[in-house]
Design a protein around this motif. Structure first.
Motif, PDB file in Angstrom:
ATOM      1  N   PRO A  91      17.332  -3.339  -3.063  1.00  0.00           N
ATOM      2  CA  PRO A  91      17.539  -2.341  -2.396  1.00  0.00           C
ATOM      3  C   PRO A  91      18.917  -2.494  -1.406  1.00  0.00           C
ATOM      4  N   SER A  92      19.510  -1.204  -1.121  1.00  0.00           N
ATOM      5  CA  SER A  92      20.684  -1.069  -0.160  1.00  0.00           C
ATOM      6  C   SER A  92      20.248  -1.767   1.232  1.00  0.00           C
ATOM      7  N   SER A  93      19.245  -1.663   1.593  1.00  0.00           N
ATOM      8  CA  SER A  93      18.924  -1.972   2.878  1.00  0.00           C
ATOM      9  C   SER A  93      17.289  -1.731   3.155  1.00  0.00           C
ATOM     10  N   ASP A  94      16.684  -2.246   4.100  1.00  0.00           N
ATOM     11  CA  ASP A  94      15.021  -2.140   4.245  1.00  0.00           C
ATOM     12  C   ASP A  94      14.726  -0.805   4.613  1.00  0.00           C
TER      13      ASP A  94
ATOM     14  N   MET B 123      10.500  -4.635   0.111  1.00  0.00           N
ATOM     15  CA  MET B 123      11.709  -4.619  -0.457  1.00  0.00           C
ATOM     16  C   MET B 123      11.554  -5.557  -1.961  1.00  0.00           C
ATOM     17  N   ALA B 124      10.482  -6.397  -1.841  1.00  0.00           N
ATOM     18  CA  ALA B 124      10.414  -7.054  -3.153  1.00  0.00           C
ATOM     19  C   ALA B 124       9.616  -6.099  -4.344  1.00  0.00           C
ATOM     20  N   LEU B 125       8.799  -5.303  -3.938  1.00  0.00           N
ATOM     21  CA  LEU B 125       8.117  -4.451  -4.838  1.00  0.00           C
ATOM     22  C   LEU B 125       9.100  -3.328  -5.293  1.00  0.00           C
ATOM     23  N   HIS B 126      10.039  -2.998  -4.240  1.00  0.00           N
ATOM     24  CA  HIS B 126      11.170  -2.147  -4.635  1.00  0.00           C
ATOM     25  C   HIS B 126      11.921  -2.393  -5.838  1.00  0.00           C
TER      26      HIS B 126
ATOM     27  N   ALA C  27      15.971   1.659   3.098  1.00  0.00           N
ATOM     28  CA  ALA C  27      16.121   2.400   1.832  1.00  0.00           C
ATOM     29  C   ALA C  27      14.696   2.059   1.130  1.00  0.00           C
ATOM     30  N   ALA C  28      14.525   0.920   1.021  1.00  0.00           N
ATOM     31  CA  ALA C  28      13.001   0.445   0.456  1.00  0.00           C
ATOM     32  C   ALA C  28      11.945   1.173   1.124  1.00  0.00           C
ATOM     33  N   TRP C  29      11.840   1.260   2.609  1.00  0.00           N
ATOM     34  CA  TRP C  29      10.685   1.962   3.014  1.00  0.00           C
ATOM     35  C   TRP C  29      10.765   3.513   2.859  1.00  0.00           C
ATOM     36  N   ALA C  30      11.892   3.944   2.502  1.00  0.00           N
ATOM     37  CA  ALA C  30      12.209   5.390   2.713  1.00  0.00           C
ATOM     38  C   ALA C  30      11.516   5.712   1.034  1.00  0.00           C
ATOM     39  N   ASP C  31      11.633   4.984   0.189  1.00  0.00           N
ATOM     40  CA  ASP C  31      11.448   5.140  -1.323  1.00  0.00           C
ATOM     41  C   ASP C  31       9.894   4.675  -1.445  1.00  0.00           C
ATOM     42  N   PHE C  32       9.510   3.741  -0.570  1.00  0.00           N
ATOM     43  CA  PHE C  32       7.956   3.459  -0.582  1.00  0.00           C
ATOM     44  C   PHE C  32       7.140   4.877   0.016  1.00  0.00           C
ATOM     45  N   GLU C  33       7.542   5.633   1.004  1.00  0.00           N
ATOM     46  CA  GLU C  33       6.933   6.763   1.326  1.00  0.00           C
ATOM     47  C   GLU C  33       6.899   7.877   0.195  1.00  0.00           C
ATOM     48  N   LEU C  34       7.967   7.959  -0.539  1.00  0.00           N
ATOM     49  CA  LEU C  34       8.053   8.767  -1.661  1.00  0.00           C
ATOM     50  C   LEU C  34       7.076   8.523  -2.726  1.00  0.00           C
ATOM     51  N   ARG C  35       7.104   7.045  -3.155  1.00  0.00           N
ATOM     52  CA  ARG C  35       6.423   6.725  -4.474  1.00  0.00           C
ATOM     53  C   ARG C  35       5.537   5.721  -4.039  1.00  0.00           C
ATOM     54  N   SER C  36       4.392   5.785  -3.041  1.00  0.00           N
ATOM     55  CA  SER C  36       3.666   4.726  -2.472  1.00  0.00           C
ATOM     56  C   SER C  36       2.568   4.372  -3.656  1.00  0.00           C
ATOM     57  N   ALA C  37       2.542   5.130  -4.562  1.00  0.00           N
ATOM     58  CA  ALA C  37       1.267   5.068  -5.624  1.00  0.00           C
ATOM     59  C   ALA C  37       1.943   3.974  -6.545  1.00  0.00           C
TER      60      ALA C  37
END
Length: 728
Positions: free
Chosen positions: A223-226, A136-139, A228-238
Motif C-alpha cells: 500500500p502507498s501508506s497505512d 497492511m500485510a492483508l492489503h 490507504a490500507a485502513w481506508a481500503d479495509f473499511e471498504l472491503r472488510s469482508a
C-alpha cells in the motif's frame, strides 16, 4: 539435438522459474500476515486467560482440585497460574507437586482451547501499530485479488509438471552434454522436450506468462501508506476478514458451515468442482460450500441468514455453469432489488446481464432468447414471458422465495412452471422456515415432490435436527453466529431502487422548484407507492424474522413519520428521536428499545441520535437517504457498531437511481480515499459533526441545476431552498 530443442528447454526453465517465483511471492505475503497476526492473537489469548477465574480449573478436572489456598495467594485467574509456574505454585501452603501438575495441565488445556477459538477483531476506530501492520500485510493479498490466487494455483500445478520434465531434459541444454548422454537418457530427454513444448503451447494459450508476471507484481506491491490500507479495509472488510480466517486456520466449525447436513450429502457437495474462471470475487469457505450444494443437488433452497452473502453464492453458481458452456440464466426478484442484482452480477462476474423490466421488457426478453446471458426480472413481469423449453435455462434463481409460498397466487404458479422447465433452480430466502412446515412444503414441492410429500408437521415439532434431516436434499441454512467467527463486525450494502411513477413525479416537482431538500426525500412523498419504503419494510421484516433489532436513520422528521405509519401492526416501534426530544429522554427511549424482548425498530433523526447515544442492541441499520456529509453517516453507524455489540452490524443505505442520490454518491466518491479516512479520524470532525462545510451550498446548487438540465426543466433559483435545514 539442435537449437530448437535447447530453446524449448530454456523457455520451459524460464516459465518454471516464473511459476515458482509466483508461489514464493505468495508464500512471503502469507507469512507476513502470520507474522503480523501472531502478537495480536497472543495478546487476545492473554486477555482471555486473564479474565478466566481460577475456579474454572475445577471444571476441567471435574472438581478434583482444591483452589482456596491458590486464590488466597493472589493467583485469581488462569493466566496468573500459568505465569506462576511450577516453582511458585509449590510455595503455596497446602499445595503439593501432584496438585501443581494437575493445575498446570488443566490450565494448559484451557490455554490451548482459547488459542484455537479466540477471534481477532480489528478496531478501525483505534488503529494501533500492531493492527496497522496486520491490515497492511492483508492489503497486499486483498489488492492482488482472486486473479493472484488463481495464478498461484496454476503456477504450483505447472511447476509440479515442468520440474521433472526439465530434469529429464537436462542433456538437451547443450550439445556436449547430449553427446555424453547414453541412449536411454537421450530418448528420455527428447520425450521430455516434446512434453515441454506441449506445456509451453498450453501455457501460451491460457496466457499464463502474463498471468504470472501480473501476479508477482501485485504481490510485491504494498500500500502507498497505512492510511490507504485502513481506508481500503473499511471498504472491503469482508475480504480482509475472509483472508484472515483462511490464513490463520481458524475457520468456523465444519458441521455448522455445512448446515449440519447428513454425511452422505455433505460429502457429495465437498467433491463438487467449482469453476471460478468467470467469477471476480473470492468466496468464504461456507459460501463456496453453498455454491457447491446448489450445483450438486440441482434444485435447492438456500436459506442462509441475512448478511451471509446469498447473492454472491448464486453468482458463483451462475459463473460456474457459464464456464461449463451454459448460456441462458434467469433471475426473478422483487422490483426493489432489481438494480442490486444487476450491479452485483456486473461487478462480481464476467457474465452478460440484461434487465427485463418496464415497457421494453419484451424486446429485452427477445434479445436474451437470442444472445443469452443473465436476465433479471420481477415476479409480475415473469408471468408475461413464455415458459422455456426443457433444459434451455441453465439456472433459474428466485430471490425472496418465501413470497411465492402461496400456491394459489399467480406469481407462485408462474415460478412453479419455470422451475419445472429449468435444468436447475435456486430458491433464496433469509426467512427461517423451520416452524412453517406447510408453507415450506409448498416451496419444496416446486423443487422435489418426493421430499415435499415426505415432509410432515411433526418434523418441525421434533426439533431442528429432525427437520434438517428431512429437508437436507433440498435445503441449506447457516446462521451468522455459527459461521462468522472472524467475519467483519460491519457490513455495508447500498440498496439501489428505481423510483416508482409516483416517486418520479414528486421528484420532478421538487427539481422544478429547485428544492434540494425536497428532492432528497421525494422517494417517500407517496408512501403507498414508494420503492424505497417497500425495500425498507422488507429489510425490517427480515430482521424481525431473525429476531434482530433495527435502527432507521433519516435526516428528515417527516420521512421518519412516514416510516412509522408504514410499519406493520404489532411491530415494536420506538421514537422517533429528534432534536425536539430532550437529551435525557432520548437515552431513556434507547434504553427501553434495548430492553424490549425480541425484534424492535428505533426511528431516529440522524443529527439528533447520531452522536452520544449507544444503540448496540441494533444489529441492522437503515439509512433512508445518503447524507451530504460523510461524517454524519459514519457517526450514526458507530452508535450501533461499537464496543458491546455482540453481532455483526449490517448497514443498508437506500438509494434511488438516476437522480439526486446517484449524483450525490458519485460526487462524494470523487474525494480520495486518503482524505476520507483522515477526515473520519479527525478529532475536530468527530467533535463537531454538524459543522457546515462551506462547499455544501455549492454542492446542492450544482446538483439542482444538473438535474433541471437532465429533466429539461426551466432553471429555478436554488439558493434559498438548497441549504434548507433538517428542521423541515
Amino acid at each position: 539435438m539442435g537449437r530448437d530443442e535447447r530453446e524449448a528447454a530454456g523457455r520451459g526453465a524460464r516459465l518454471c522459474d516464473a511459476a515458482r517465483n509466483v508461489v514464493a511471492d505468495h508464500g512471503r505475503a502469507v507469512e507476513a500476515v502470520r507474522a503480523a497476526l501472531a502478537p495480536i492473537h497472543d495478546a487476545a489469548v492473554r486477555r482471555d486467560l486473564d479474565a478466566i477465574p481460577v475456579t474454572r480449573l475445577q471444571d476441567v478436572t471435574e472438581g478434583r482440585l482444591r483452589l482456596g489456598s491458590v486464590e488466597q495467594s493472589g493467583l485469581r485467574t488462569v493466566g496468573a497460574v500459568l505465569d506462576a509456574g511450577s516453582y511458585r505454585l509449590r510455595q503455596i501452603p497446602g499445595v503439593g507437586q501432584r496438585t501443581v501438575d494437575q493445575m498446570l495441565a488443566a490450565a494448559r488445556r484451557l490455554s490451548d482451547a482459547v488459542h484455537e477459538t479466540v477471534a481477532v477483531h480489528i478496531d478501525v476506530d483505534r488503529p494501533e501499530p500492531e493492527t496497522t501492520a496486520l491490515v497492511m500485510a492483508l492489503h497486499v493479498l486483498v489488492e492482488a485479488g482472486p486473479e493472484a490466487r488463481r495464478a498461484v494455483d496454476r503456477a504450483g500445478a505447472l511447476a509440479g509438471r515442468l520440474g521433472p520434465l526439465l530434469a529429464d531434459a537436462g542433456p538437451a541444454a547443450g550439445w556436449f552434454r547430449m553427446l555424453l548422454a547414453g541412449r536411454e537418457k537421450k530418448a528420455r530427454a527428447m520425450a521430455a522436450v516434446t512434453e515441454i513444448r506441449s506445456l509451453l503451447d498450453e501455457a501460451e494459450r491460457a496466457e499464463l506468462p502474463v498471468l504470472f508476471a501480473q501476479a508477482s507484481v501485485d504481490l510485491l506491491r504494498g500500500p502507498s501508506s497505512d492510511l490507504a490500507a485502513w481506508a481500503d479495509f473499511e471498504l472491503r472488510s469482508a475480504d480482509y476478514y475472509g483472508l484472515l480466517a483462511e490464513i490463520s486456520g481458524r475457520s468456523p466449525d465444519t458441521a455448522a458451515a455445512e448446515g449440519f447436513l447428513p454425511d452422505e450429502i455433505a460429502e457429495r457437495v465437498r467433491t463438487q468442482r467449482l469453476d471460478d474462471s468467470q467469477r471476480r470475487v473470492s468466496l468464504r469457505g461456507y459460501q463456496a460450500f453453498g455454491a457447491r450444494f446448489a450445483l450438486a443437488q440441482r434444485n435447492v433452497i438456500l436459506g442462509d441468514e441475512m448478511g451471509l452473502g446469498k447473492t454472491i453464492q448464486a453468482i458463483a453458481v451462475l459463473a460456474h455453469l457459464a464456464a461449463e458452456g451454459r448460456s441462458h440464466f434467469m433471475v426473478v426478484c422483487p422490483a426493489s432489488v432489481l438494480v442490486n442484482w444487476i450491479r452485483e452480477i456486473e461487478a462480481r462476474s464476467a457474465l452478460r446481464v440484461l434487465l427485463l423490466h418496464g415497457p421494453d421488457r419484451r424486446d429485452g426478453f427477445a434479445d436474451w432468447k437470442g444472445r443469452g446471458g443473465v436476465a433479471v426480472t420481477t415476479f409480475d413481469a415473469l408471468r408475461g414471458f413464455p415458459a422455456p423449453g426443457g433444459g434451455e435455462v441453465g439456472l433459474f434463481v428466485v430471490d425472496e422465495a418465501h413470497t411465492v409460498k402461496n400456491p394459489k397466487a399467480k406469481r407462485s404458479q408462474a415460478v412453479a412452471e419455470w422451475a419445472e422447465r429449468c435444468e436447475r433452480t435456486l430458491f433464496m430466502t433469509g426467512t427461517p422456515m423451520e416452524n412453517r412446515v406447510a408453507e415450506f412444503r409448498n416451496l419444496v414441492g416446486m423443487l422435489d415432490r418426493g421430499v415435499a410429500q415426505a415432509l410432515d408437521d411433526g418434523d418441525a415439532l421434533a426439533g431442528s435436527v429432525a427437520f434438517r434431516k428431512a429437508v437436507a436434499p433440498v435445503y441449506l441454512r447457516r446462521n451468522q453466529q455459527d459461521v462468522l467467527t472472524e467475519l467483519p463486525s460491519l457490513q455495508r450494502t447500498d440498496e439501489w431502487e428505481e423510483l416508482s411513477a409516483a416517486d418520479e413525479e414528486a421528484y420532478r416537482e421538487a427539481v422544478r422548484a429547485g428544492n434540494f431538500m425536497a428532492m432528497r426525500r421525494a422517494a417517500y412523498a407517496c408512501p403507498e407507492r414508494s420503492a424505497k419504503l417497500e425495500r425498507l419494510l422488507e429489510i425490517v421484516g427480515e430482521a424481525g424474522e431473525n429476531g434482530q433489532k433495527t435502527v432507521v436513520f433519516s435526516y428528515f422528521k417527516d420521512v421518519l413519520q412516514v416510516v412509522r405509519a408504514a410499519l406493520a401492526d404489532g411491530t415494536a416501534v420506538f421514537g422517533p428521536l429528534t432534536g425536539a426530544v430532550p437529551a435525557a429522554r432520548r437515552q431513556r427511549i434507547v434504553d427501553e428499545y434495548a430492553a424490549a424482548p425480541g425484534p424492535a425498530v428505533l426511528l431516529a433523526q440522524i443529527q439528533a441520535a447520531g452522536v452520544g447515544l449507544n444503540m448496540q442492541a441494533a444489529s441492522v441499520v437503515v439509512l433512508c437517504e445518503p447524507q451530504v456529509k460523510p461524517t454524519i453517516e459514519h457517526q450514526a453507524v458507530a452508535r450501533a457498531h461499537r464496543m458491546g455489540q455482540v453481532r455483526p452490524v449490517r448497514v443498508h443505505r437506500l438509494l434511488a437511481t438516476g437522480g439526486v442520490d446517484e449524483r450525490l454518491v458519485r460526487i462524494l466518491e470523487r474525494k480520495t480515499r486518503l482524505f476520507d479516512a483522515y477526515a473520519r479520524r479527525s478529532a475536530v470532525a468527530e467533535a463537531t459533526p454538524d459543522a457546515i462545510d462551506v462547499s455544501d451550498a455549492d454542492l446542492a446548487r450544482r446538483i439542482v441545476e444538473e438535474e433541471q438540465a437532465r429533466l429539461g426543466l426551466p432553471v429555478a433559483s436554488a439558493t434559498a431552498t438548497a441549504t434548507a435545514t433538517a428542521t423541515e
